[in-house]
Design a protein around this motif. Structure first.
Motif, short mmCIF file in Angstrom:
data_model
loop_
_atom_site.label_atom_id
_atom_site.label_comp_id
_atom_site.label_asym_id
_atom_site.label_seq_id
_atom_site.Cartn_x
_atom_site.Cartn_y
_atom_site.Cartn_z
N ALA A 203 -4.68 1.43 -6.31
CA ALA A 203 -4.29 1.67 -4.92
C ALA A 203 -2.86 1.11 -4.73
N ALA A 204 -2.02 1.70 -4.10
CA ALA A 204 -0.60 1.57 -3.89
C ALA A 204 -0.47 1.54 -2.33
N CYS A 205 0.46 1.04 -1.66
CA CYS A 205 0.76 1.18 -0.17
C CYS A 205 2.16 1.59 -0.14
N ALA A 206 2.40 2.06 0.93
CA ALA A 206 3.99 2.62 1.47
C ALA A 206 3.81 2.41 2.86
N TYR A 207 4.82 1.64 3.54
CA TYR A 207 5.00 1.30 5.06
C TYR A 207 6.15 2.14 5.89
N SER A 208 6.42 3.31 5.05
CA SER A 208 7.37 4.12 5.57
C SER A 208 7.41 5.43 5.12
N GLY A 209 7.69 6.52 5.76
CA GLY A 209 7.83 7.84 5.08
C GLY A 209 8.65 7.95 3.94
N GLU A 210 9.84 7.31 3.99
CA GLU A 210 10.72 7.34 2.84
C GLU A 210 10.19 6.70 1.49
N GLU A 211 9.50 5.30 1.85
CA GLU A 211 8.86 4.81 0.83
C GLU A 211 7.95 5.48 0.06
#
Length: 99
Positions: free
Chosen positions: A36-44
């Motif tokens: 699993a990986a996380c991104a905290y914005s749309g761009e990221e």
């Protein structure tokens, strides 16, 4: 019934602008043996998706800036992701109605 073990781990990308929520979902997935990986914005999310190549994306549609619909559109245009489902987490106004 014979059970088959998957050779490759399922790869999950969690996209949410609320880090504790994204991190919790990712932690549960890891506990179940997924990567699993996380991104905290749309761009990221777009950057991480290109590098991580997830099988599944859990996507908050109400992201600030590039929202989840924009992320979904770009991921679909990339040709890698097509199916998707959405869940809406509403909020309650002071009068108690759902927003």
């Amino acid at each position: 019934m014979k059970q088959y073990e998957r050779v490759d781990k399922i790869r999950l990308l969690v996209v949410d602008d609320d880090p504790p929520i994204a991190d919790l979902v990712a932690t549960v997935a890891r506990y179940e043996g997924w990567e699993a990986a996380c991104a905290y914005s749309g761009e990221e999310a777009l950057t991480v998706a290109a590098e991580f190549q997830p099988d599944i994306v859990v996507l908050d549609l109400m992201l600030p800036g590039l929202d989840g619909f924009g992320v979904l559109d770009r991921l679909r245009r990339s040709g890698r992701w097509s199916p998707w489902c959405s869940s809406r987490r509403g909020t309650r106004s002071p009068t108690g109605s759902r927003g």
